[in-house]
Write an enzyme that holds these catalytic residues in place. Structure first.
Site, mmCIF file in Angstrom:
data_model
loop_
_atom_site.group_PDB
_atom_site.id
_atom_site.type_symbol
_atom_site.label_atom_id
_atom_site.label_comp_id
_atom_site.label_asym_id
_atom_site.label_seq_id
_atom_site.Cartn_x
_atom_site.Cartn_y
_atom_site.Cartn_z
ATOM 1 N N SER A 24 -52.413 -90.753 44.950
ATOM 2 C CA SER A 24 -51.140 -89.984 43.772
ATOM 3 C C SER A 24 -52.027 -89.602 42.595
ATOM 4 O O SER A 24 -51.708 -88.361 42.004
ATOM 5 C CB SER A 24 -50.573 -90.886 43.151
ATOM 6 O OG SER A 24 -50.739 -92.027 42.767
ATOM 7 N N THR A 156 -14.722 -58.501 37.704
ATOM 8 C CA THR A 156 -14.676 -59.211 38.575
ATOM 9 C C THR A 156 -14.415 -59.078 40.004
ATOM 10 O O THR A 156 -14.233 -57.731 40.665
ATOM 11 C CB THR A 156 -13.113 -59.557 38.353
ATOM 12 O OG1 THR A 156 -11.962 -59.012 39.047
ATOM 13 C CG2 THR A 156 -12.714 -60.247 37.375
ATOM 14 N N HIS A 157 -15.479 -59.756 40.514
ATOM 15 C CA HIS A 157 -15.535 -59.331 42.214
ATOM 16 C C HIS A 157 -16.690 -57.786 42.215
ATOM 17 O O HIS A 157 -16.833 -57.096 43.569
ATOM 18 C CB HIS A 157 -14.484 -58.712 43.178
ATOM 19 C CG HIS A 157 -13.683 -59.660 42.894
ATOM 20 N ND1 HIS A 157 -13.311 -60.077 44.422
ATOM 21 C CD2 HIS A 157 -12.355 -59.341 42.874
ATOM 22 C CE1 HIS A 157 -12.291 -61.581 43.682
ATOM 23 N NE2 HIS A 157 -11.129 -60.717 42.439
ATOM 24 N N SER A 278 -45.614 -50.727 40.460
ATOM 25 C CA SER A 278 -45.398 -50.586 42.020
ATOM 26 C C SER A 278 -47.085 -49.831 42.728
ATOM 27 O O SER A 278 -47.315 -49.303 41.980
ATOM 28 C CB SER A 278 -44.680 -49.391 42.522
ATOM 29 O OG SER A 278 -44.712 -49.469 44.387
ATOM 30 N N LYS A 284 -41.309 -46.326 39.247
ATOM 31 C CA LYS A 284 -41.448 -47.777 39.267
ATOM 32 C C LYS A 284 -41.019 -48.741 37.902
ATOM 33 O O LYS A 284 -42.473 -48.474 37.788
ATOM 34 C CB LYS A 284 -41.940 -48.617 41.108
ATOM 35 C CG LYS A 284 -40.991 -47.972 41.754
ATOM 36 C CD LYS A 284 -39.165 -47.762 42.093
ATOM 37 C CE LYS A 284 -38.753 -49.275 41.981
ATOM 38 N NZ LYS A 284 -39.303 -50.334 43.714
ATOM 39 N N GLU A 291 -36.684 -61.674 38.100
ATOM 40 C CA GLU A 291 -36.626 -62.081 39.238
ATOM 41 C C GLU A 291 -37.214 -63.245 39.791
ATOM 42 O O GLU A 291 -36.136 -63.830 40.582
ATOM 43 C CB GLU A 291 -36.820 -60.914 40.347
ATOM 44 C CG GLU A 291 -36.175 -59.301 40.714
ATOM 45 C CD GLU A 291 -36.971 -58.518 41.531
ATOM 46 O OE1 GLU A 291 -37.657 -58.332 42.413
ATOM 47 O OE2 GLU A 291 -36.141 -57.945 41.658
#
Length: 482
Positions: A24, A156-157, A278, A284, A291
Protein backbone atom coordinates in the site's frame (compact mmCIF):
# COMPACT_ATOMS: atom_id res chain seq x y z
CA UNK A 1 13.77 -13.87 1.94
CA UNK A 2 10.92 -13.34 4.38
CA UNK A 3 10.05 -9.81 5.51
CA UNK A 4 12.29 -8.85 8.44
CA UNK A 5 9.54 -6.76 9.99
CA UNK A 6 7.15 -9.69 10.45
CA UNK A 7 8.62 -12.77 8.76
CA UNK A 8 9.86 -14.87 11.68
CA UNK A 9 7.11 -17.40 11.12
CA UNK A 10 7.88 -17.67 7.39
CA UNK A 11 10.65 -19.48 5.56
CA UNK A 12 10.35 -17.63 2.25
CA UNK A 13 9.21 -14.30 0.92
CA UNK A 14 5.91 -13.49 -0.75
CA UNK A 15 5.18 -14.22 -4.39
CA UNK A 16 5.49 -11.23 -6.72
CA UNK A 17 1.71 -11.17 -7.15
CA UNK A 18 1.27 -11.27 -3.37
CA UNK A 19 3.64 -8.33 -3.03
CA UNK A 20 1.72 -6.47 -5.70
CA UNK A 21 -1.69 -6.94 -4.09
CA UNK A 22 -0.41 -6.48 -0.54
CA UNK A 23 1.65 -3.30 -0.86
CA UNK A 24 0.00 0.00 0.00
CA UNK A 25 3.04 2.28 0.07
CA UNK A 26 2.12 3.64 -3.36
CA UNK A 27 -0.77 5.54 -1.79
CA UNK A 28 -0.43 5.47 2.00
CA UNK A 29 2.90 7.28 1.96
CA UNK A 30 0.87 10.49 2.21
CA UNK A 31 0.21 9.47 5.85
CA UNK A 32 3.84 10.01 6.80
CA UNK A 33 3.24 13.14 8.89
CA UNK A 34 0.50 11.48 10.89
CA UNK A 35 2.49 8.26 11.23
CA UNK A 36 5.56 10.05 12.57
CA UNK A 37 3.44 12.23 14.89
CA UNK A 38 1.84 9.09 16.32
CA UNK A 39 5.22 7.43 16.80
CA UNK A 40 6.60 10.51 18.57
CA UNK A 41 3.65 10.56 20.97
CA UNK A 42 3.96 6.81 21.53
CA UNK A 43 7.70 6.98 22.24
CA UNK A 44 7.28 9.82 24.75
CA UNK A 45 4.53 7.93 26.52
CA UNK A 46 6.58 4.72 26.64
CA UNK A 47 9.42 6.62 28.28
CA UNK A 48 7.09 8.42 30.71
CA UNK A 49 5.67 5.08 31.88
CA UNK A 50 9.10 3.47 32.23
CA UNK A 51 8.64 1.06 29.33
CA UNK A 52 11.33 2.79 27.27
CA UNK A 53 14.56 4.37 28.50
CA UNK A 54 15.09 8.07 28.07
CA UNK A 55 18.14 7.36 25.93
CA UNK A 56 16.11 5.19 23.54
CA UNK A 57 13.35 7.81 23.51
CA UNK A 58 15.77 10.57 22.59
CA UNK A 59 17.34 8.47 19.83
CA UNK A 60 13.92 7.60 18.45
CA UNK A 61 12.71 11.21 18.48
CA UNK A 62 15.86 12.47 16.77
CA UNK A 63 15.73 9.67 14.21
CA UNK A 64 12.07 10.26 13.41
CA UNK A 65 12.77 13.93 12.88
CA UNK A 66 15.49 13.01 10.39
CA UNK A 67 13.19 10.56 8.58
CA UNK A 68 10.50 13.22 8.27
CA UNK A 69 13.04 15.67 6.87
CA UNK A 70 14.17 13.13 4.27
CA UNK A 71 10.59 12.48 3.14
CA UNK A 72 9.83 16.18 2.89
CA UNK A 73 13.06 16.81 1.01
CA UNK A 74 12.25 14.03 -1.48
CA UNK A 75 15.37 12.01 -0.65
CA UNK A 76 13.58 9.14 1.10
CA UNK A 77 13.39 5.88 -0.86
CA UNK A 78 10.08 4.09 -0.38
CA UNK A 79 10.23 0.30 -0.68
CA UNK A 80 7.32 -1.82 -1.93
CA UNK A 81 8.87 -4.81 -0.15
CA UNK A 82 8.20 -3.02 3.13
CA UNK A 83 4.52 -2.79 2.20
CA UNK A 84 3.31 0.38 3.90
CA UNK A 85 4.28 3.72 5.39
CA UNK A 86 4.60 2.30 8.91
CA UNK A 87 7.21 -0.28 8.02
CA UNK A 88 9.06 2.04 5.65
CA UNK A 89 9.49 4.61 8.42
CA UNK A 90 10.46 2.03 11.03
CA UNK A 91 12.96 0.35 8.71
CA UNK A 92 14.67 3.64 7.91
CA UNK A 93 14.67 4.55 11.60
CA UNK A 94 16.43 1.26 12.37
CA UNK A 95 19.08 2.04 9.75
CA UNK A 96 19.70 5.33 11.51
CA UNK A 97 19.59 4.43 15.23
CA UNK A 98 19.86 0.65 15.43
CA UNK A 99 18.08 -1.51 18.01
CA UNK A 100 16.31 1.38 19.71
CA UNK A 101 14.05 1.60 16.67
CA UNK A 102 12.82 -1.94 17.31
CA UNK A 103 11.61 -0.91 20.77
CA UNK A 104 9.32 1.77 19.34
CA UNK A 105 6.74 -0.84 18.38
CA UNK A 106 6.39 -2.07 21.96
CA UNK A 107 2.70 -2.19 22.98
CA UNK A 108 1.63 -1.19 19.50
CA UNK A 109 0.34 -2.97 16.38
CA UNK A 110 0.01 -1.81 12.82
CA UNK A 111 -3.72 -2.19 13.45
CA UNK A 112 -3.97 0.57 16.03
CA UNK A 113 -1.19 2.50 14.30
CA UNK A 114 -3.02 2.77 10.99
CA UNK A 115 -6.32 3.52 12.71
CA UNK A 116 -4.61 6.40 14.52
CA UNK A 117 -2.84 7.68 11.43
CA UNK A 118 -6.00 7.61 9.35
CA UNK A 119 -8.06 9.39 11.99
CA UNK A 120 -5.43 12.10 12.19
CA UNK A 121 -5.39 12.40 8.40
CA UNK A 122 -9.17 12.59 8.03
CA UNK A 123 -9.30 15.12 10.86
CA UNK A 124 -6.74 17.27 9.04
CA UNK A 125 -8.79 16.99 5.84
CA UNK A 126 -11.96 18.03 7.64
CA UNK A 127 -10.22 21.09 9.07
CA UNK A 128 -8.99 22.04 5.59
CA UNK A 129 -12.42 21.47 4.02
CA UNK A 130 -14.15 23.53 6.72
CA UNK A 131 -11.83 26.40 5.87
CA UNK A 132 -12.59 26.04 2.16
CA UNK A 133 -16.33 25.88 2.75
CA UNK A 134 -16.19 29.05 4.84
CA UNK A 135 -14.17 30.80 2.12
CA UNK A 136 -16.76 29.87 -0.52
CA UNK A 137 -19.60 30.95 1.75
CA UNK A 138 -17.95 34.31 2.32
CA UNK A 139 -17.47 34.81 -1.42
CA UNK A 140 -21.14 34.00 -1.99
CA UNK A 141 -22.16 36.40 0.78
CA UNK A 142 -20.12 39.18 -0.84
CA UNK A 143 -21.76 38.54 -4.21
CA UNK A 144 -25.20 38.28 -2.60
CA UNK A 145 -24.78 41.74 -1.08
CA UNK A 146 -23.79 43.17 -4.46
CA UNK A 147 -26.79 41.46 -6.11
CA UNK A 148 -29.34 41.99 -3.34
CA UNK A 149 -31.57 43.99 -5.70
CA UNK A 150 -30.81 42.16 -8.93
CA UNK A 151 -34.01 40.54 -10.12
CA UNK A 152 -34.01 37.17 -11.85
CA UNK A 153 -36.60 34.50 -12.54
CA UNK A 154 -37.10 31.95 -9.83
CA UNK A 155 -37.74 28.48 -11.23
CA UNK A 156 -39.66 25.38 -10.36
CA UNK A 157 -39.45 22.44 -12.78
CA UNK A 158 -36.97 24.76 -14.60
CA UNK A 159 -40.01 26.79 -15.62
CA UNK A 160 -40.37 30.46 -14.74
CA UNK A 161 -42.24 30.61 -11.43
CA UNK A 162 -41.87 33.86 -9.48
CA UNK A 163 -39.30 36.64 -9.56
CA UNK A 164 -36.56 36.46 -6.95
CA UNK A 165 -33.36 38.36 -6.32
CA UNK A 166 -30.04 36.93 -7.44
CA UNK A 167 -28.67 37.68 -3.99
CA UNK A 168 -31.39 35.50 -2.47
CA UNK A 169 -30.52 32.70 -4.89
CA UNK A 170 -26.85 32.86 -3.95
CA UNK A 171 -27.68 32.78 -0.25
CA UNK A 172 -29.54 29.51 -0.77
CA UNK A 173 -26.17 27.89 -1.41
CA UNK A 174 -24.67 29.60 1.64
CA UNK A 175 -27.34 27.83 3.70
CA UNK A 176 -26.60 24.48 2.06
CA UNK A 177 -22.88 24.89 2.66
CA UNK A 178 -23.60 25.81 6.27
CA UNK A 179 -25.29 22.47 6.78
CA UNK A 180 -22.37 20.77 5.02
CA UNK A 181 -19.96 22.44 7.43
CA UNK A 182 -22.12 21.27 10.34
CA UNK A 183 -21.97 17.68 9.13
CA UNK A 184 -18.18 17.79 8.80
CA UNK A 185 -17.88 19.35 12.26
CA UNK A 186 -20.10 16.60 13.72
CA UNK A 187 -18.03 13.92 12.01
CA UNK A 188 -14.90 15.49 13.45
CA UNK A 189 -16.29 15.31 16.98
CA UNK A 190 -17.07 11.61 16.66
CA UNK A 191 -13.75 10.64 15.07
CA UNK A 192 -11.68 12.50 17.66
CA UNK A 193 -10.92 9.48 19.85
CA UNK A 194 -7.51 7.86 20.07
CA UNK A 195 -7.09 4.20 18.99
CA UNK A 196 -3.38 4.13 19.89
CA UNK A 197 -2.81 1.60 22.65
CA UNK A 198 -5.49 -0.79 21.46
CA UNK A 199 -2.68 -2.85 19.91
CA UNK A 200 -3.74 -5.64 17.56
CA UNK A 201 -7.29 -6.08 18.92
CA UNK A 202 -7.22 -6.92 22.64
CA UNK A 203 -5.24 -4.10 24.22
CA UNK A 204 -1.86 -4.71 25.85
CA UNK A 205 -0.36 -5.90 29.11
CA UNK A 206 2.00 -2.91 29.25
CA UNK A 207 1.02 -0.05 31.62
CA UNK A 208 0.25 2.53 28.95
CA UNK A 209 -0.92 6.08 29.57
CA UNK A 210 -3.44 6.45 26.75
CA UNK A 211 -4.61 9.80 28.07
CA UNK A 212 -1.09 11.10 27.50
CA UNK A 213 -0.96 10.07 23.86
CA UNK A 214 -4.51 11.34 23.35
CA UNK A 215 -3.55 14.78 24.64
CA UNK A 216 -0.34 14.82 22.60
CA UNK A 217 -2.23 14.05 19.37
CA UNK A 218 -5.15 16.39 20.05
CA UNK A 219 -7.72 13.65 20.65
CA UNK A 220 -10.49 14.23 23.17
CA UNK A 221 -10.13 10.82 24.78
CA UNK A 222 -8.87 7.27 24.12
CA UNK A 223 -11.21 4.79 22.48
CA UNK A 224 -13.05 2.65 25.03
CA UNK A 225 -13.06 -0.70 23.20
CA UNK A 226 -9.96 -2.12 21.55
CA UNK A 227 -11.90 -4.34 19.13
CA UNK A 228 -13.93 -1.41 17.87
CA UNK A 229 -10.92 0.89 17.79
CA UNK A 230 -8.92 -1.15 15.29
CA UNK A 231 -11.82 -2.23 13.09
CA UNK A 232 -13.92 0.93 12.92
CA UNK A 233 -14.02 2.99 9.75
CA UNK A 234 -17.22 4.85 10.62
CA UNK A 235 -15.18 8.03 10.80
CA UNK A 236 -14.21 7.69 7.13
CA UNK A 237 -17.70 6.70 6.02
CA UNK A 238 -19.31 9.60 7.89
CA UNK A 239 -16.81 12.03 6.40
CA UNK A 240 -17.44 10.64 2.92
CA UNK A 241 -21.19 10.96 3.50
CA UNK A 242 -20.71 14.63 4.40
CA UNK A 243 -18.43 15.03 1.38
CA UNK A 244 -21.06 13.46 -0.89
CA UNK A 245 -23.74 15.89 0.22
CA UNK A 246 -21.39 18.84 -0.15
CA UNK A 247 -20.34 17.70 -3.62
CA UNK A 248 -23.99 17.25 -4.57
CA UNK A 249 -24.67 20.88 -3.60
CA UNK A 250 -21.71 22.05 -5.66
CA UNK A 251 -22.96 19.94 -8.56
CA UNK A 252 -26.40 21.55 -8.44
CA UNK A 253 -24.84 25.00 -8.44
CA UNK A 254 -22.52 24.00 -11.27
CA UNK A 255 -25.51 22.91 -13.33
CA UNK A 256 -27.02 26.35 -12.88
CA UNK A 257 -23.78 28.06 -13.87
CA UNK A 258 -23.68 25.94 -17.03
CA UNK A 259 -27.28 26.84 -17.89
CA UNK A 260 -26.97 30.53 -17.00
CA UNK A 261 -23.80 30.98 -19.03
CA UNK A 262 -25.36 29.57 -22.21
CA UNK A 263 -26.26 31.91 -25.06
CA UNK A 264 -29.91 30.99 -24.58
CA UNK A 265 -29.90 32.35 -21.02
CA UNK A 266 -26.96 34.75 -20.94
CA UNK A 267 -27.46 35.53 -17.24
CA UNK A 268 -23.76 35.28 -16.36
CA UNK A 269 -20.36 35.08 -17.98
CA UNK A 270 -17.61 32.96 -16.49
CA UNK A 271 -14.18 34.51 -16.77
CA UNK A 272 -11.47 33.25 -19.12
CA UNK A 273 -9.77 31.76 -16.06
CA UNK A 274 -12.54 29.19 -15.69
CA UNK A 275 -13.57 28.62 -19.30
CA UNK A 276 -12.06 26.78 -22.25
CA UNK A 277 -12.41 26.93 -26.01
CA UNK A 278 -13.07 24.47 -28.79
CA UNK A 279 -10.49 22.94 -31.09
CA UNK A 280 -12.81 23.38 -34.08
CA UNK A 281 -15.38 26.08 -33.20
CA UNK A 282 -13.57 29.36 -32.55
CA UNK A 283 -16.63 31.09 -31.07
CA UNK A 284 -17.06 28.63 -28.21
CA UNK A 285 -16.68 29.49 -24.51
CA UNK A 286 -17.15 26.26 -22.60
CA UNK A 287 -17.90 26.31 -18.84
CA UNK A 288 -15.58 23.37 -18.29
CA UNK A 289 -14.68 24.20 -14.68
CA UNK A 290 -18.36 24.09 -13.72
CA UNK A 291 -18.89 20.89 -15.69
CA UNK A 292 -15.95 19.18 -13.99
CA UNK A 293 -17.16 20.23 -10.54
CA UNK A 294 -20.55 18.81 -11.52
CA UNK A 295 -18.89 15.52 -12.42
CA UNK A 296 -16.80 15.15 -9.26
CA UNK A 297 -19.82 14.14 -7.21
CA UNK A 298 -19.82 10.80 -9.05
CA UNK A 299 -16.43 9.73 -7.78
CA UNK A 300 -17.14 11.09 -4.27
CA UNK A 301 -20.43 9.20 -3.89
CA UNK A 302 -18.64 6.25 -5.51
CA UNK A 303 -16.04 6.30 -2.74
CA UNK A 304 -18.75 6.22 -0.08
CA UNK A 305 -20.44 3.31 -1.82
CA UNK A 306 -17.19 1.41 -2.35
CA UNK A 307 -16.08 1.65 1.27
CA UNK A 308 -19.56 0.80 2.55
CA UNK A 309 -19.44 -2.40 0.51
CA UNK A 310 -15.91 -3.22 1.74
CA UNK A 311 -17.00 -2.88 5.37
CA UNK A 312 -20.46 -4.46 5.25
CA UNK A 313 -19.40 -8.09 5.70
CA UNK A 314 -16.30 -7.84 7.90
CA UNK A 315 -16.29 -9.66 11.25
CA UNK A 316 -14.38 -8.07 14.12
CA UNK A 317 -11.64 -7.11 14.30
CA UNK A 318 -9.16 -6.00 11.61
CA UNK A 319 -9.10 -7.60 8.17
CA UNK A 320 -6.81 -6.75 5.27
CA UNK A 321 -9.90 -5.74 3.28
CA UNK A 322 -9.69 -2.48 5.20
CA UNK A 323 -6.57 -1.51 3.29
CA UNK A 324 -9.06 -0.55 0.55
CA UNK A 325 -10.28 2.33 2.72
CA UNK A 326 -7.56 4.81 1.85
CA UNK A 327 -7.36 5.18 -1.92
CA UNK A 328 -11.05 5.94 -2.31
CA UNK A 329 -11.03 8.34 0.64
CA UNK A 330 -7.90 10.14 -0.56
CA UNK A 331 -9.37 10.53 -4.03
CA UNK A 332 -12.77 11.71 -2.81
CA UNK A 333 -11.45 14.27 -0.33
CA UNK A 334 -8.96 15.58 -2.89
CA UNK A 335 -11.80 15.91 -5.42
CA UNK A 336 -13.99 17.83 -3.01
CA UNK A 337 -11.16 20.17 -2.04
CA UNK A 338 -10.45 20.92 -5.70
CA UNK A 339 -14.16 21.44 -6.40
CA UNK A 340 -14.50 23.93 -3.54
CA UNK A 341 -11.47 25.85 -4.79
CA UNK A 342 -12.81 25.92 -8.36
CA UNK A 343 -16.27 27.07 -7.28
CA UNK A 344 -14.79 29.84 -5.12
CA UNK A 345 -12.76 31.01 -8.09
CA UNK A 346 -15.73 30.95 -10.47
CA UNK A 347 -18.00 32.90 -8.11
CA UNK A 348 -15.28 35.42 -7.38
CA UNK A 349 -14.94 36.79 -10.91
CA UNK A 350 -18.09 35.90 -12.86
CA UNK A 351 -20.00 38.83 -14.38
CA UNK A 352 -23.76 39.25 -14.16
CA UNK A 353 -26.00 40.43 -17.00
CA UNK A 354 -28.64 42.13 -14.88
CA UNK A 355 -30.67 43.33 -17.84
CA UNK A 356 -31.09 39.79 -19.19
CA UNK A 357 -32.00 38.49 -15.76
CA UNK A 358 -34.58 41.25 -15.37
CA UNK A 359 -36.09 40.65 -18.81
CA UNK A 360 -36.37 36.93 -18.13
CA UNK A 361 -37.95 37.56 -14.74
CA UNK A 362 -40.57 39.78 -16.38
CA UNK A 363 -41.63 37.08 -18.84
CA UNK A 364 -43.70 33.97 -18.35
CA UNK A 365 -46.45 35.67 -16.31
CA UNK A 366 -44.23 35.46 -13.25
CA UNK A 367 -46.32 37.90 -11.19
CA UNK A 368 -49.49 35.80 -11.48
CA UNK A 369 -49.28 34.78 -7.83
CA UNK A 370 -49.16 38.47 -6.90
CA UNK A 371 -52.56 38.92 -8.58
CA UNK A 372 -53.99 36.03 -6.60
CA UNK A 373 -52.53 37.47 -3.38
CA UNK A 374 -54.02 40.88 -4.23
CA UNK A 375 -57.47 39.35 -4.70
CA UNK A 376 -57.23 37.67 -1.31
CA UNK A 377 -55.85 40.72 0.46
CA UNK A 378 -57.82 43.56 -1.18
CA UNK A 379 -61.03 41.90 -2.39
CA UNK A 380 -61.50 39.21 0.27
CA UNK A 381 -61.56 36.41 -2.30
CA UNK A 382 -60.79 32.90 -0.96
CA UNK A 383 -57.38 31.85 -2.25
CA UNK A 384 -58.68 28.86 -4.23
CA UNK A 385 -61.13 31.14 -6.04
CA UNK A 386 -58.41 33.75 -6.51
CA UNK A 387 -56.18 31.07 -8.03
CA UNK A 388 -58.88 30.19 -10.57
CA UNK A 389 -59.56 33.84 -11.44
CA UNK A 390 -55.84 34.48 -11.92
CA UNK A 391 -55.60 31.49 -14.24
CA UNK A 392 -58.29 33.06 -16.43
CA UNK A 393 -56.36 36.37 -16.38
CA UNK A 394 -53.19 34.59 -17.54
CA UNK A 395 -55.14 32.88 -20.33
CA UNK A 396 -56.49 36.27 -21.42
CA UNK A 397 -52.99 37.79 -21.56
CA UNK A 398 -51.70 34.77 -23.44
CA UNK A 399 -54.52 35.12 -25.97
CA UNK A 400 -53.73 38.80 -26.46
CA UNK A 401 -50.01 38.07 -26.83
CA UNK A 402 -48.99 40.37 -24.00
CA UNK A 403 -47.72 40.17 -20.47
CA UNK A 404 -49.93 40.68 -17.43
CA UNK A 405 -48.87 44.31 -17.25
CA UNK A 406 -50.21 44.76 -20.80
CA UNK A 407 -53.79 44.06 -19.79
CA UNK A 408 -56.10 47.06 -19.33
CA UNK A 409 -58.36 47.51 -16.34
CA UNK A 410 -61.26 46.66 -18.64
CA UNK A 411 -59.58 43.34 -19.43
CA UNK A 412 -59.32 42.59 -15.71
CA UNK A 413 -62.90 43.63 -14.97
CA UNK A 414 -64.19 41.49 -17.80
CA UNK A 415 -62.95 38.54 -15.78
CA UNK A 416 -63.85 39.78 -12.29
CA UNK A 417 -65.61 43.04 -11.37
CA UNK A 418 -63.91 43.18 -7.97
CA UNK A 419 -60.56 44.08 -9.56
CA UNK A 420 -59.73 47.80 -9.68
CA UNK A 421 -56.88 49.94 -10.96
CA UNK A 422 -54.73 49.20 -7.89
CA UNK A 423 -53.98 45.82 -9.43
CA UNK A 424 -51.38 47.42 -11.69
CA UNK A 425 -49.20 48.19 -8.66
CA UNK A 426 -48.51 44.49 -8.08
CA UNK A 427 -47.72 43.54 -11.67
CA UNK A 428 -44.07 44.62 -11.77
CA UNK A 429 -41.31 42.25 -10.78
CA UNK A 430 -39.90 44.99 -8.54
CA UNK A 431 -43.05 45.20 -6.46
CA UNK A 432 -43.24 41.41 -6.39
CA UNK A 433 -39.81 40.89 -4.86
CA UNK A 434 -40.18 43.82 -2.48
CA UNK A 435 -43.42 42.31 -1.16
CA UNK A 436 -41.78 38.99 -0.18
CA UNK A 437 -40.83 40.24 3.27
CA UNK A 438 -41.66 37.13 5.29
CA UNK A 439 -38.62 35.81 7.14
CA UNK A 440 -36.50 33.91 4.65
CA UNK A 441 -38.16 35.60 1.68
CA UNK A 442 -36.50 37.17 -1.34
CA UNK A 443 -37.10 40.86 -0.54
CA UNK A 444 -33.88 42.87 -0.94
CA UNK A 445 -33.97 44.04 2.70
CA UNK A 446 -34.26 40.40 3.78
CA UNK A 447 -31.26 39.50 1.64
CA UNK A 448 -29.18 42.27 3.21
CA UNK A 449 -30.23 41.16 6.70
CA UNK A 450 -29.09 37.60 5.93
CA UNK A 451 -25.85 38.93 4.45
CA UNK A 452 -25.11 40.68 7.74
CA UNK A 453 -25.99 37.53 9.72
CA UNK A 454 -23.74 35.31 7.66
CA UNK A 455 -20.89 37.80 7.60
CA UNK A 456 -20.91 37.85 11.39
CA UNK A 457 -21.09 34.05 11.56
CA UNK A 458 -18.19 33.61 9.16
CA UNK A 459 -15.90 36.46 10.20
CA UNK A 460 -17.07 37.62 13.60
CA UNK A 461 -17.64 41.06 12.09
CA UNK A 462 -20.93 42.47 13.34
CA UNK A 463 -22.43 45.14 11.08
CA UNK A 464 -25.85 46.67 10.70
CA UNK A 465 -27.44 45.53 7.44
CA UNK A 466 -27.77 48.31 4.92
CA UNK A 467 -31.17 49.12 3.48
CA UNK A 468 -32.12 48.39 -0.10
CA UNK A 469 -32.77 51.33 -2.38
CA UNK A 470 -36.37 52.28 -3.10
CA UNK A 471 -35.80 52.45 -6.86
CA UNK A 472 -36.49 49.91 -9.57
CA UNK A 473 -34.23 47.22 -8.22
CA UNK A 474 -32.18 45.14 -10.58
CA UNK A 475 -32.99 46.97 -13.83
CA UNK A 476 -30.12 48.74 -15.52
CA UNK A 477 -30.53 50.70 -18.67
CA UNK A 478 -26.87 50.27 -19.53
CA UNK A 479 -27.32 46.59 -20.31
CA UNK A 480 -26.79 45.52 -16.72
CA UNK A 481 -23.45 43.78 -17.14
CA UNK A 482 -21.31 44.20 -14.05
Amino acid sequence: MSNRMWGGRFSSGPDAIMEEINASIGFDQRLYRQDIAGSIAHARMLAATGILTEADRDAILAGLDEVRSEIEAGTFTFSRALEDIHMNVESRLREKIGDAAGRLHTARSRNDQVATDFRLYVRDCIDMLLGQIAALQLKLVERAEAEAETIMPGFTHLQSAQPVTFGHHLLAYVEMLGRDAGRFADARKRLNENPLGSAALAGTSFPLDRDMTSAALGFDRPTANSLDAVSDRDFVLETLAAASLCAMHLSRFSEELVIWSSAQFGFIRLSDKFSTGSSIMPQKRNPDAAELVRAKVGRIIGALTALSIVMKGLPLAYSKDMQEDKEVAFDALDALSLSLAAMTGMIGDLTVNRAKMHAAASSGFSTATDIADWLVREAGVPFRDAHHITGRIVASAEAKGCGLEGLTIEDFKAIDERIDSRIHKVLTVESSVRSRKSYGGTAPDNVLMQVARWREALTGEKTEPRKASSGRSGHHGDGGIE
